[in-house]
Design a protein around this motif. Structure first.
Motif, PDB file in Angstrom:
ATOM      1  N   GLU B  74      -2.731 -10.720  -1.449  1.00 13.03           N
ATOM      2  CA  GLU B  74      -3.760 -11.033  -2.449  1.00 13.03           C
ATOM      3  C   GLU B  74      -5.021 -10.205  -2.199  1.00 13.03           C
ATOM      4  N   THR B  75      -5.398 -10.134  -0.923  1.00 13.20           N
ATOM      5  CA  THR B  75      -6.577  -9.344  -0.556  1.00 13.20           C
ATOM      6  C   THR B  75      -6.399  -7.896  -0.984  1.00 13.20           C
ATOM      7  N   PHE B  76      -5.214  -7.356  -0.714  1.00 11.28           N
ATOM      8  CA  PHE B  76      -4.916  -5.984  -1.120  1.00 11.28           C
ATOM      9  C   PHE B  76      -5.091  -5.832  -2.624  1.00 11.28           C
ATOM     10  N   LYS B  77      -4.513  -6.777  -3.360  1.00  8.69           N
ATOM     11  CA  LYS B  77      -4.513  -6.653  -4.817  1.00  8.69           C
ATOM     12  C   LYS B  77      -5.908  -6.739  -5.418  1.00  8.69           C
ATOM     13  N   THR B  78      -6.793  -7.464  -4.746  1.00 10.51           N
ATOM     14  CA  THR B  78      -8.142  -7.571  -5.305  1.00 10.51           C
ATOM     15  C   THR B  78      -9.079  -6.478  -4.788  1.00 10.51           C
ATOM     16  N   LYS B  79      -8.791  -5.950  -3.600  1.00  8.55           N
ATOM     17  CA  LYS B  79      -9.716  -4.986  -3.004  1.00  8.55           C
ATOM     18  C   LYS B  79      -9.284  -3.528  -3.150  1.00  8.55           C
ATOM     19  N   ALA B  80      -7.991  -3.304  -3.338  1.00  4.51           N
ATOM     20  CA  ALA B  80      -7.519  -1.921  -3.447  1.00  4.51           C
ATOM     21  C   ALA B  80      -7.110  -1.651  -4.880  1.00  4.51           C
ATOM     22  N   ILE B  81      -8.107  -1.294  -5.703  1.00  2.00           N
ATOM     23  CA  ILE B  81      -7.878  -1.210  -7.149  1.00  2.00           C
ATOM     24  C   ILE B  81      -8.136   0.175  -7.723  1.00  2.00           C
ATOM     25  N   SER B  82      -8.581   1.089  -6.865  1.00  4.17           N
ATOM     26  CA  SER B  82      -8.887   2.427  -7.378  1.00  4.17           C
ATOM     27  C   SER B  82      -7.637   3.106  -7.920  1.00  4.17           C
ATOM     28  N   LYS B  83      -7.830   3.894  -8.989  1.00  2.00           N
ATOM     29  CA  LYS B  83      -6.704   4.636  -9.568  1.00  2.00           C
ATOM     30  C   LYS B  83      -6.366   5.836  -8.679  1.00  2.00           C
ATOM     31  N   ASN B  84      -7.394   6.392  -8.060  1.00  2.15           N
ATOM     32  CA  ASN B  84      -7.204   7.514  -7.139  1.00  2.15           C
ATOM     33  C   ASN B  84      -6.486   7.022  -5.886  1.00  2.15           C
ATOM     34  N   PRO B  85      -5.278   7.526  -5.637  1.00  2.00           N
ATOM     35  CA  PRO B  85      -4.480   6.965  -4.522  1.00  2.00           C
ATOM     36  C   PRO B  85      -5.129   7.169  -3.154  1.00  2.00           C
ATOM     37  N   ILE B  86      -5.856   8.261  -2.980  1.00  5.80           N
ATOM     38  CA  ILE B  86      -6.528   8.494  -1.695  1.00  5.80           C
ATOM     39  C   ILE B  86      -7.659   7.484  -1.490  1.00  5.80           C
ATOM     40  N   GLU B  87      -8.403   7.260  -2.554  1.00  2.00           N
ATOM     41  CA  GLU B  87      -9.444   6.223  -2.486  1.00  2.00           C
ATOM     42  C   GLU B  87      -8.820   4.858  -2.232  1.00  2.00           C
ATOM     43  N   ARG B  88      -7.712   4.611  -2.916  1.00  2.05           N
ATOM     44  CA  ARG B  88      -7.048   3.312  -2.776  1.00  2.05           C
ATOM     45  C   ARG B  88      -6.546   3.126  -1.347  1.00  2.05           C
ATOM     46  N   GLU B  90      -7.922   4.252   1.313  1.00  2.59           N
ATOM     47  CA  GLU B  90      -9.064   3.850   2.144  1.00  2.59           C
ATOM     48  C   GLU B  90      -9.419   2.394   1.894  1.00  2.59           C
ATOM     49  N   GLN B  91      -9.333   1.975   0.641  1.00  2.00           N
ATOM     50  CA  GLN B  91      -9.598   0.566   0.324  1.00  2.00           C
ATOM     51  C   GLN B  91      -8.601  -0.343   1.029  1.00  2.00           C
ATOM     52  N   LEU B  92      -7.336   0.098   1.043  1.00  2.00           N
ATOM     53  CA  LEU B  92      -6.297  -0.684   1.725  1.00  2.00           C
ATOM     54  C   LEU B  92      -6.601  -0.794   3.217  1.00  2.00           C
ATOM     55  N   GLY B  93      -6.927   0.331   3.819  1.00  6.24           N
ATOM     56  CA  GLY B  93      -7.217   0.350   5.252  1.00  6.24           C
ATOM     57  C   GLY B  93      -8.374  -0.562   5.608  1.00  6.24           C
ATOM     58  N   LYS B  94      -9.426  -0.473   4.828  1.00  4.82           N
ATOM     59  CA  LYS B  94     -10.600  -1.287   5.124  1.00  4.82           C
ATOM     60  C   LYS B  94     -10.339  -2.763   4.837  1.00  4.82           C
ATOM     61  N   ALA B  95      -9.546  -3.015   3.800  1.00  2.65           N
ATOM     62  CA  ALA B  95      -9.194  -4.404   3.484  1.00  2.65           C
ATOM     63  C   ALA B  95      -8.389  -5.005   4.643  1.00  2.65           C
ATOM     64  N   TYR B  96      -7.500  -4.194   5.182  1.00  2.00           N
ATOM     65  CA  TYR B  96      -6.666  -4.652   6.302  1.00  2.00           C
ATOM     66  C   TYR B  96      -7.524  -5.005   7.504  1.00  2.00           C
ATOM     67  N   VAL B  97      -8.412  -4.096   7.875  1.00  2.00           N
ATOM     68  CA  VAL B  97      -9.272  -4.323   9.041  1.00  2.00           C
ATOM     69  C   VAL B  97     -10.200  -5.515   8.807  1.00  2.00           C
ATOM     70  N   SER B  98     -10.754  -5.583   7.603  1.00  2.00           N
ATOM     71  CA  SER B  98     -11.637  -6.713   7.289  1.00  2.00           C
ATOM     72  C   SER B  98     -10.900  -8.036   7.384  1.00  2.00           C
ATOM     73  N   PHE B  99      -9.698  -8.036   6.828  1.00  2.00           N
ATOM     74  CA  PHE B  99      -8.883  -9.251   6.865  1.00  2.00           C
ATOM     75  C   PHE B  99      -8.699  -9.729   8.298  1.00  2.00           C
TER      76      PHE B  99
END
Lengths: 203, 203
Positions: B74-88, B90-99
């Motif tokens: 769920e966290t991934f789905k709400t935090k990693a939303i960028s269309k740019n896969p490289i940006e996404r 980074e969002q995934l990585g940071k979401a993971y660490v934050s979680f």
DNA sequence: CAAATATACTGAATGGTGTTCAGTAAATCC
DNA sequence: GGATTTACTGAACACCATTCAGTATATTTG
């Protein structure tokens, strides 16, 4: 007088006897399934005796962990001997992964309990630090010669160790299953990962 | 007839009641310190009742783990939303660490026990797989556009996940102490690591 | 050397644990 | 309305870590 020295020695021998039995049983049956009673049985003493030498079961684990880190340090010293720091870095990485693959229960033991070095200010003979410094020194030498992409030595140590630990601990917790990696190809896949990763951090 | 349906529903509600209480207590007191008796007490049933719904304490943990993976998804789905896969990425990585930083006990629970998905062939509703696929899909999209240094998607997933897991799990087990990183700078240091690492894998 | 003390160890007791199962009471079925 | 199924209980079992009064041996003291 020699009596107190002999007592000291005997105390040390007793502690070693306990930790040796504990390590053996932790590795064979796991930490959770090994009871103080079992350990006491195996060395033919009563459970109470163990508490004369170790405060509790956790302290016994810390002792075993310290020994395990020492063991890893020995592995580093015998396997990472290249003069070329980049080569040595690869030797360190592969030694780390091999150690975890060959001693899975031991590696697990080293990372089960939270804050094992939580005696904090105490000069807890920290084999963990010495072992990490082995890596840190190698990285420093690489960086001094401008061979790595890192600018900050802390980041270098953190990232390299994280990658190594991440690889082996995901494997140990069977989390690699989700990637559909077959059992027999695990070792080569992990080694490939080490090689590729290290290649990616040299300039 | 509606009776069996109601029974089914009630059974489900009971299971939820148990896992909810279990999750709460696992997070508050830790898995080891939470007993079946305590859980039974907190939901005002007898210990035996819990065994009518869950085979043993481990099965209760697996249920909680499944929920935790769902939560991460769920966290991934709400935090990693960028269309740019490289940006996404980074969002995934940071979401993971934050979680992991925000739910340390939960993250620990997800990786404490060996082989949680050991029901193997069983169609154990595997939120872990779904969560990993979130990352795998992102990596695939990056690689399809030639944006990453990886050639093999398996290696890409393995290495990226290993780095993320390594970073947070070394931290959770207090192994970062050996690097003398102060408590308050842990989060920025880990985020810096994520950024630097991801930078290092884009072509 | 004998009495007093210190050391090393024991093992039963305490208060827990996961898990099982005979027994009970209520709900459902025939 | 009687038989049966279902849901639940809670005491019992075999463990666990840890404590501590008691004992036996070793050492020191007078």
């Amino acid at each position: 007088m020699g009596i107190s020295e002999r007592k000291e020695r005997e105390k040390g021998e007793m502690k070693k006897m306990i930790t040796t039995a504990a390590m053996k049983m932790f590795l064979e049956d796991g930490y959770a399934k090994t009871s103080i009673r079992n350990i006491a049985d195996s060395i033919e003493y009563s459970p109470g005796t163990i508490y004369l030498y170790y405060k509790d079961k956790d302290e016994l684990l810390y002792e075993v962990q310290a020994q395990a880190f020492l063991q890893l340090l020995e592995t580093f010293k015998t396997k990472a001997i290249s003069k070329n720091p980049i080569e040595r870095l690869e030797q360190l990485g592969k030694a780390y992964v091999s150690f975890a693959l060959e001693n899975p229960e031991l590696y697990d033991l080293m990372f089960i309990i939270r804050a094992p070095m939580n005696v904090d200010e105490d000069l807890h003979k920290d084999n963990g630090v010495a072992t990490f410094n082995c890596l840190a020194d190698c990285l420093e030498e690489c960086m001094k010669n401008g061979l790595l992409i890192f600018k900050d030595p802390v980041q270098a140590g953190l990232q390299v160790w994280s990658m190594m630990h991440g690889l082996v601990s995901l494997n140990l917790r069977c989390r690699l299953k989700v990637m559909a990696i077959e059992e027999e190809s695990i070792k080569p896949v992990l080694f490939k990962a080490v090689e590729e990763y290290l290649d990616s951090i040299v300039v």
